[in-house]
Scaffold this active site. Structure first.
Site, PDB file in Angstrom:
ATOM      1  CG  ASP A 331      -1.735   1.236   1.259  1.00 43.37           C
ATOM      2  OD1 ASP A 331      -2.311   1.490   0.474  1.00 43.37           O
ATOM      3  OD2 ASP A 331      -1.643   1.788   2.466  1.00 43.37           O
ATOM      4  CG  ASP A 644      -1.567   2.239   6.820  1.00 45.65           C
ATOM      5  OD1 ASP A 644      -1.414   2.301   5.441  1.00 45.65           O
ATOM      6  OD2 ASP A 644      -1.852   3.309   7.236  1.00 45.65           O
ATOM      7  CG  ASP A 648      -4.591  -1.285   3.254  1.00 46.69           C
ATOM      8  OD1 ASP A 648      -4.771  -1.014   2.110  1.00 46.69           O
ATOM      9  OD2 ASP A 648      -4.014  -0.655   4.028  1.00 46.69           O
ATOM     10  CD  GLU A 713      15.597 -46.209  11.941  1.00 44.15           C
ATOM     11  OE1 GLU A 713      14.481 -46.432  12.116  1.00 44.15           O
ATOM     12  OE2 GLU A 713      16.113 -45.208  12.370  1.00 44.15           O
ATOM     13  CG  ASN A 738      12.029 -42.926  15.187  1.00 44.22           C
ATOM     14  OD1 ASN A 738      12.449 -42.348  14.191  1.00 44.22           O
ATOM     15  ND2 ASN A 738      10.615 -42.592  15.207  1.00 44.22           N
ATOM     16  CG  ASP A 742      16.537 -40.043  13.816  1.00 45.85           C
ATOM     17  OD1 ASP A 742      17.556 -40.218  13.417  1.00 45.85           O
ATOM     18  OD2 ASP A 742      15.736 -40.962  13.317  1.00 45.85           O
TER      19      ASP A 742
END
Length: 907
Positions: A331, A644, A648, A713, A738, A742
């Protein structure tokens, strides 16, 4: 009802009111009938509601289902671990959203507004929430308009409607009817910006006074209709959609792989119960339950970094979305410009007859009374140019405004008409103070600006003589002049000089300036009225405009280098819009400008085809803005919208990402947005883009790591079943890999430092599933060595007469070491791990050390040996495992060499 078209008597009849207003009883009844004059407030979720919302994700649903299955199998610890991860993830998200909500509430600084109304002929002050249709409201300078109203009478009334219409210039308000008989004023669809006899809720009176009859309150007002429209728009942040699609893909993949492995196991002679446990454990492994918490961690870190730059992110996923944006629709008023009218050029006649006029360039920032003055590109001292000093004196004497410094905000503020405030600030730059001037030259008469006269005139007593100053529309003021100010005295205003002045007016207008002419005269006897304003002396032209924000040019350069297209949307006229966009670096030769009229004539599909060349949209309404955003999205673009104003709000919600201004933004705009720039710095948007791209890259790294190890895996187990080997991993061991291995490494990868060149123009476009072709290739390159290496070592220990517990330990440890090394692989898609500073991510160094120690605990601690079915390993066995696991680095390094060569050829 189109109130602006109706004659006042008809308006009074329709609203069952009169010029004296409603009586108190009728006002009370109407308050019960129509309700309070306020907009419905968006329901704010409680902390518990925000907490529950964190679970609204397909990926979370999958993990909850997996947790339930594990609980039914009797694996309470494993099921509890998954639940704990999800709860922690929800807590982090709740804390961030709760903090953002609290900040937003603090930004509102709610103060009850009062309204002056006439009821039963008596003027009273009431809360604006009690204003009802039919009320007569009395408006004064500086007041907020409490409701939509039809003007009854106006005395030099000007309103600031920029928050609603997007136009930076104040609107002159009148009480006359816009008639159907006047073809220049009547239109089938008349925009709010041109309804000169209407006032709208939430706008402000800049100068003057007036009376008006209220025609709409609450949700029936113009701003209320916009709020209702906003409530009907539903837009999903791109990352949320990506996660949803990824979750569907995971469900399909897990179901397919699980069914296949289950059948393979049964045909290989494994028990149904045993295979069910393995398949469930493997399914949990394939499902990246670490991804939600890592995403939350990455996003929260990005949000924290943005908060340091005064950017408030209301939802975690929003900042990543900005990194995906390829179009930023901005804008003009308040975003590109400061919404501060400033004099930038002053045209003054030549000192001698026949000499060309001079154009002075006036520097400075906003309303701050200071700045350089240039003539023909060279700095000059105003003391050496008495004609410029004279212009400053005229501007100061004729300015009905005030300027002051706010100690709290450390900013210069003005009150009154922005045009006259600009003249006052210009006078201050030349050393004039209005109070001092008026003490020396007292004001003896004034003609306020009127839309019919189109000028403002003052009369001052200077040493017993009357001195007139007149400032107004050039075509009017110039027509009232018969002389020109040259060399400190009056001279004839020749036809040639008039043509030069007209030429200058056109030139300055094309630069997007609002041009004001100023003149002086001597007083005449009798009352000071428009009839005495003639035979003036032309003194010059002021060229003023809403100044660009200082950070705009640098931000535009960064946006261009980042491959982001910035387009400007404004309610201003086409010429003004083009000039501002050109100065900001948005409009370039060959670009097209679409007006609101053009947009009306085009279908959504036709408009989307026009967007390739369009960089400016002028004279647009909120409906046009919404259509523009929809057209970009119809092209498949990810769009960020900044704004603003109230006007808008619909497009802020409809865009993939709405960005509101924190200081000058209306509450409606802030509520509709996803991100708020607390310092109103447009450059922060580009910083947020860089942050968003960093987040996207980091999420990809973690996703790559989690899926490559999970598929490593899965392939290991599938390969064992196909080759007729015993199962190489037990369910508990899969869970260990896992959640522990991980779990530490993916969190550490989430803390990977920001990469360089994220704002380069060839930044990859985010993919639908967060996974692209290169990631799939890398997953395969990483997973296959894991499978081959693990099965090779497992086979050697599980063959006839071998120790199966030792074989399981070998398989578990080999896969663990593969994962340790693979995490370092995933730090960059093209850079070798040997080119990167290993200590730039201290979290990854620390996580690697921790999981090595934990793996040693699993292998050598008697309790852990019983829980995970492991046995001690010798030094020689480690000497075999580590080189085999290092193969995952070798194959990825080879791929990176070829990838770097490809990048060089492309560049």
């Amino acid at each position: 009802m189109e109130w602006y078209r109706e004659a006042l008597p008809d308006v009074f009849d329709a609203l069952r009111s009169s010029e004296h207003g409603l009586n108190k009883n009728e006002a009370f009844n109407r308050l019960k009938e129509y309700g309070q004059n306020k907009l419905p407030e968006a329901k704010t979720d409680s902390l518990f509601g925000i907490f529950l919302r964190q679970f609204r994700s397909s990926l979370i649903y999958i993990l909850l289902a997996a947790s339930a299955v594990i609980f039914t199998m009797g694996e309470v610890v494993d099921g509890s671990i998954i639940l704990a991860v999800l709860i922690f993830n929800a807590i982090v998200g709740t804390v961030q959203e709760g903090r953002a909500n609290n900040t937003l509430l603090a930004l509102k600084r709610f103060v009850e507004t009062k309204a002056t109304v006439s009821r039963g002929g008596e003027e009273i002050i009431i809360p604006d929430t009690e204003v009802v249709p039919g009320d007569i409201i009395i408006l004064q300078e500086g007041e907020k308009v409490p409701a939509d109203a039809r003007i009854i009478s106006s005395k030099n009334l000007k309103a600031d409607e920029s928050s609603l219409t997007g136009e930076s210039e104040p609107t002159h308000k009148v009480g006359s009817t816009i008639s159907e008989t006047d073809p220049s004023l009547y239109k089938a669809d008349f925009p709010a910006a041109e309804q000169k006899n209407m006032l709208f809720k939430g706008t402000h009176i800049l100068v003057g006074s007036g009376r008006a009859i209220v025609v709409a309150t609450g949700v029936e007002t113009m701003v209320g209709k916009i709020s209702r429209e906003v409530a009907m728009i539903d837009t999903e942040i791109p990352l949320k959609a990506d996660i949803r699609r990824l979750s569907r893909l995971i469900i399909i993949a897990v179901a397919g792989v699980s069914a296949l492995l289950f059948l393979l196991g049964i045909f290989s002679g494994e028990s149904v119960k045993g295979m069910f446990a393995v398949v469930v454990s493997l399914a949990v492994s394939i499902i990246p339950e670490g991804l939600p918490i890592v995403m939350t961690l990455v996003l929260a870190t990005g949000v924290w970094r943005m908060s340091k730059r005064s950017v408030l992110v209301k939802k975690l996923q929003a900042v990543e979305a900005l990194g995906q944006a390829r179009i930023i629709a901005v804008d003009k008023t308040g975003t590109i410009t400061k919404n501060e009218m400033v004099i930038q050029k002053v045209y003054l006649p030549g000192n001698k007859e026949g000499e060309d006029g001079k154009i002075f360039d006036i520097g400075g920032v906003g309303y701050e009374p200071g700045g350089e003055i240039k003539l023909n590109g060279s700095l000059v001292d105003s003391v050496n140019h008495p004609e410029l000093i004279f212009a400053g004196k005229i501007g100061t004497l004729c300015a009905s405004a005030s300027v002051m410094f706010s100690e709290e905000e450390k900013l210069w503020r003005v009150a009154g008409d922005p045009t006259e405030a600009a003249m006052l600030v210009f006078g201050r730059k030349l050393g004039f103070h209005k109070d001092d001037l008026e003490r020396e030259s007292p004001l003896v008469g004034e003609i306020p600006f009127d839309y019919r006269n189109k000028y403002h005139a003052t009369a001052h007593n200077i040493q017993g003589k009357t001195f007139l100053t007149v400032v107004g529309a050039p075509e009017v003021v110039v027509s009232l002049c018969s002389k020109t100010w040259r060399g400190g005295q009056d001279s004839p205003f020749t036809a040639e000089e008039r043509r030069e002045v007209e030429s200058r007016i056109v030139e300055m207008s094309k630069e997007g300036m609002r041009v004001i002419s100023f003149a002086v005269g001597s007083g005449t006897e009798g009352p000071f009225s428009p009839e005495v304003i003639h035979g003036l002396t032309f003194a010059g032209l002021f060229g003023m405009r809403d100044t660009l924000r200082p950070e705009v040019h640098e931000a535009m350069k960064k946006a261009a280098s980042a491959g982001i297209r910035v387009v400007m949307i404004t309610g201003d006229h086409k010429v003004t819009a083009e000039a501002i966009a050109r100065e900001a670096g948005i409009y370039h030769e060959g670009d097209s400008i679409l007006t609101g009229y053009d947009i009306d004539e085009l279908s959504l599909k036709e408009l989307s085809l026009k967007l390739d060349k369009a960089s400016v949209f002028a004279r647009v309404t909120p409906e046009h803005k919404l259509k523009i955003i929809k057209a970009y999205k119809a092209r498949g673009e990810i769009v960020a919208m900044t704004g603003d104003g109230v006007n808008d709000a619909p497009s802020l919600v409809a865009a993939d990402l709405g960005v509101a201004m924190g200081k000058i933004g209306t509450e409606v705009a802030k509520e509709a947005s996803d991100i708020i720039l607390l310092n109103d710095n447009f450059g922060s948007i580009i910083s947020a883009v860089e942050e968003g791209r960093s987040i996207y890259k980091t999420i990809k790294k973690v996703t790559l790591y989690l899926f490559s190890t999970s598929w490593g895996e899965a392939l290991t187990i599938a390969g064992a079943l196909l080759l007729g080997y015993p199962l190489p991993l037990l369910p508990a061991q899969i869970i260990w890999l896992n959640f522990v291995t991980d779990g530490f490494l993916d969190v550490a990868l989430a803390m990977e430092p920001k990469e360089e060149d994220l704002l380069r123009g060839n930044f990859e476009r985010p993919k639908k599933y967060l996974i692209d072709r290169l990631m799939l290739k890398r997953m395969l390159i990483m997973a296959v060595p894991m499978m081959i290496g693990t099965l090779f070592l497992f086979k050697g220990y599980s063959s006839a007469g071998g120790n199966l517990v030792k074989a399981w330990t070998i398989a578990l440890t080999t896969l663990a070491v593969f994962q340790w090394m693979n995490a370092w692989n995933c730090r960059h898609e093209s850079k070798s791990i040997f080119q990167m500073n290993p200590f730039s991510n201290k979290f990854l160094v620390g996580a690697t050390i921790v999981i090595v120690l934990l793996q040693l605990l699993v292998i050598y601690n008697p309790l852990m040996q019983r829980l995970l079915h492991t046995a001690p390993l010798g030094f020689l066995e480690w000497m075999i495992i580590v080189p085999v696991a290092a193969s995952v680095i070798l194959v990825e390094e080879v791929r990176k060499i070829f990838y770097r060569r490809k990048l060089k050829l492309v560049s």
